[in-house]
Design a protein around this motif. Structure first.
Motif, short mmCIF file in Angstrom:
data_model
loop_
_atom_site.label_atom_id
_atom_site.label_comp_id
_atom_site.label_asym_id
_atom_site.label_seq_id
_atom_site.Cartn_x
_atom_site.Cartn_y
_atom_site.Cartn_z
N VAL A 188 0.97 -1.22 -0.02
CA VAL A 188 -0.14 -0.09 -0.04
C VAL A 188 0.94 1.34 0.02
O VAL A 188 0.54 2.18 -0.93
CB VAL A 188 -0.89 -0.06 1.41
N MET A 189 1.80 1.10 1.09
CA MET A 189 2.60 2.50 1.16
C MET A 189 3.52 2.80 -0.24
O MET A 189 3.73 3.99 -0.93
CB MET A 189 3.55 2.32 2.40
N ILE A 195 3.42 6.60 -7.12
CA ILE A 195 2.33 7.39 -8.06
C ILE A 195 2.23 8.67 -7.63
O ILE A 195 2.36 9.68 -8.41
CB ILE A 195 0.89 6.62 -8.10
N VAL A 196 1.97 9.30 -6.38
CA VAL A 196 1.89 10.45 -5.95
C VAL A 196 3.21 11.28 -6.33
O VAL A 196 3.21 12.50 -6.63
CB VAL A 196 1.48 10.70 -4.49
N LYS A 276 -6.27 9.84 -4.55
CA LYS A 276 -7.13 10.98 -3.94
C LYS A 276 -6.15 11.73 -3.07
O LYS A 276 -6.67 12.72 -2.33
CB LYS A 276 -7.95 9.95 -2.75
N THR A 277 -4.99 11.81 -3.18
CA THR A 277 -3.97 12.71 -2.41
C THR A 277 -2.88 13.16 -3.46
O THR A 277 -2.88 12.78 -4.54
CB THR A 277 -3.13 11.92 -1.37
N ASN A 278 -2.28 14.24 -2.98
CA ASN A 278 -1.46 14.99 -3.86
C ASN A 278 -0.16 15.38 -3.29
O ASN A 278 0.81 15.91 -3.94
CB ASN A 278 -2.15 16.44 -4.23
N SER A 279 0.15 14.69 -2.23
CA SER A 279 1.42 14.88 -1.70
C SER A 279 1.89 13.55 -1.04
O SER A 279 1.05 12.83 -0.63
CB SER A 279 1.37 15.94 -0.81
N GLN A 280 3.14 13.42 -1.15
CA GLN A 280 3.89 12.07 -0.55
C GLN A 280 3.54 11.86 0.86
O GLN A 280 3.36 11.03 1.34
CB GLN A 280 5.51 11.90 -1.08
N VAL A 282 1.14 12.99 2.62
CA VAL A 282 -0.32 12.62 2.93
C VAL A 282 -0.48 11.38 2.82
O VAL A 282 -1.26 10.46 3.54
CB VAL A 282 -1.23 13.46 2.36
N ALA A 283 0.23 10.74 1.48
CA ALA A 283 0.06 9.62 1.20
C ALA A 283 0.67 8.48 2.13
O ALA A 283 0.07 7.32 2.46
CB ALA A 283 0.46 9.20 -0.40
N MET A 284 1.68 8.80 2.44
CA MET A 284 2.32 7.98 3.40
C MET A 284 1.66 7.87 4.98
O MET A 284 1.54 6.83 5.52
CB MET A 284 4.04 8.54 3.74
#
Length: 368
Positions: A188-189, A195-196, A276-280, A282-284
């Motif tokens: 997942v991470m 991609i982000v 759904k996210t735009n920054s690494q 936030v995604a992490m």
């Protein structure tokens, strides 16, 4: 001093206007207290058991009544053949069986001693030990009750049998759980951040003007992590067999096939987070907090799901790690085949397809 107070007032205004900040400040503590308060407990409650009363006499009925009155057990069947009981253990429908032999009360009255057979599913050794201890306490309580009304000492001996893990090793429980946890977090991470990162660096636009379709871009990102995760599965299994002395009792190819399905499910979760996210960062954060805690709390790896309130039990059904944990235990520990895990396989497949469809649609909308 007046300027200082003005700045404090300004900061209060900023905080009170930001609904997300207010949700974190006041909502997160409430949610964590409720979830952790109900989920984080080693106490075993409402465990499904079956009772085989071959004696059908006064003594056996009284002990069964005491077991049924306990909040630790939920008697799902009182009449079941040995084959039905074995099938129920394989399906995971029951955690324990209590068997009263024929002539139980007669042996107790004339020989001052009787036996009760207790069979537990020891693929989770801590749970099995706790359940047999509860039953032993109920039997001792009944035995003490008899001793008060008679000068003759009565002795009821529970004959305990542990299925699938007679040595009560810890590995059969934590190896499937660690597999689910590692694959979930890594897949997942890594996928979400990968991609982000393309979005942040601006290279996603370059990919979009290429002849590749969006789905090919996503697949190209996921395949390396799929192959690396399969290597992780192989390394965990090798360590389990040769270091922890935990053999794979079922079909190894089936285990790898189910692991591949779970990895694909995790990759689709990562893709969904990434679109759904735009920054690494936030995604992490979402990958770690959104996957780590649910996997630990609601997979059944560390805390029995049947102990939780019904809403949390329903919520656990959307956690992919729960179904993979069941699959690995059934194949690796119990040695079962596809007939025993088809439902879990179907659920994982459904989660994967649903997330992939939503991700592709969101991907097109955001990047068209």
């Amino acid at each position: 001093m007046k300027q200082f107070l003005v700045f404090i007032k300004k900061e209060f205004a900023h905080v009170l206007r930001d609904r997300k900040t207010l949700l974190i400040l006041f909502g997160m503590p409430v949610v964590q207290i409720l979830i952790f308060g109900f989920a984080l407990t080693n106490e075993v409650k409402n465990s499904r058991i079956v009772v085989m009363d071959q004696a059908n006499d006064a003594a056996s009925k009284e002990i069964i009544t005491k077991i049924g009155a306990s909040r630790y057990f939920d008697i799902v069947r009182t009449v079941m053949s040995h084959q039905q009981m074995e099938d129920a253990f394989k399906r995971g429908d029951i955690r324990m069986a209590v068997i009263f032999p024929a002539g139980f009360n007669n042996d107790l009255l004339h020989q001052n001693a009787a036996q009760i057979q207790v069979i537990a599913d020891a693929s989770d050794p801590n749970n099995a030990t706790t359940l047999t201890s509860y039953v032993g306490s109920i039997i001792q309580d009944y035995q003490a009750q008899l001793s008060k009304t008679s000068k003759v000492p009565y002795r009821i001996q529970p004959e305990i049998r542990m299925l699938y893990n007679p040595q009560l090793k810890g590995a059969p429980n934590f190896v499937p759980g660690v597999m689910a946890l590692v694959l979930m977090l890594v897949c997942v991470m890594m996928t979400a951040v990968s991609i982000v990162k393309e979005k942040e660096t601006g290279t996603m636009e370059i990919l979009l003007v290429s002849p590749f379709r969006p789905i090919l871009v996503i697949i190209s990102k996921a395949i390396p992590y799929l192959l690396l995760s399969l290597i992780n599965v192989a390394s965990i299994l090798l360590l389990s067999v040769f270091v922890l002395d935990l053999p794979v009792n079922g079909n190894i190819l089936l285990l790898f096939a189910e692991s591949t399905l779970f990895i694909i499910t995790c990759l689709t979760v990562g893709i969904f987070i990434s679109v759904k996210t735009n920054s690494q960062q936030v995604a992490m954060l979402i990958s770690l907090m959104g996957m780590l805690l649910p996997t630990i709390l609601f997979s059944g790896f560390m805390f029995p799901i049947e102990n939780m309130p019904v809403p949390l039990q329903w919520f656990s059904n959307i956690i992919p790690a729960k179904w993979y944990y069941i699959i690995v235990k059934d194949i690796m520990i119990k040695g079962l085949g596809f007939n025993a895990i088809w439902k879990e396989t179907l659920i994982l497949s459904g989660i994967t397809v649903a997330l992939l469809i939503v991700s592709l649609k969101s991907f097109k909308i955001r990047l068209s």
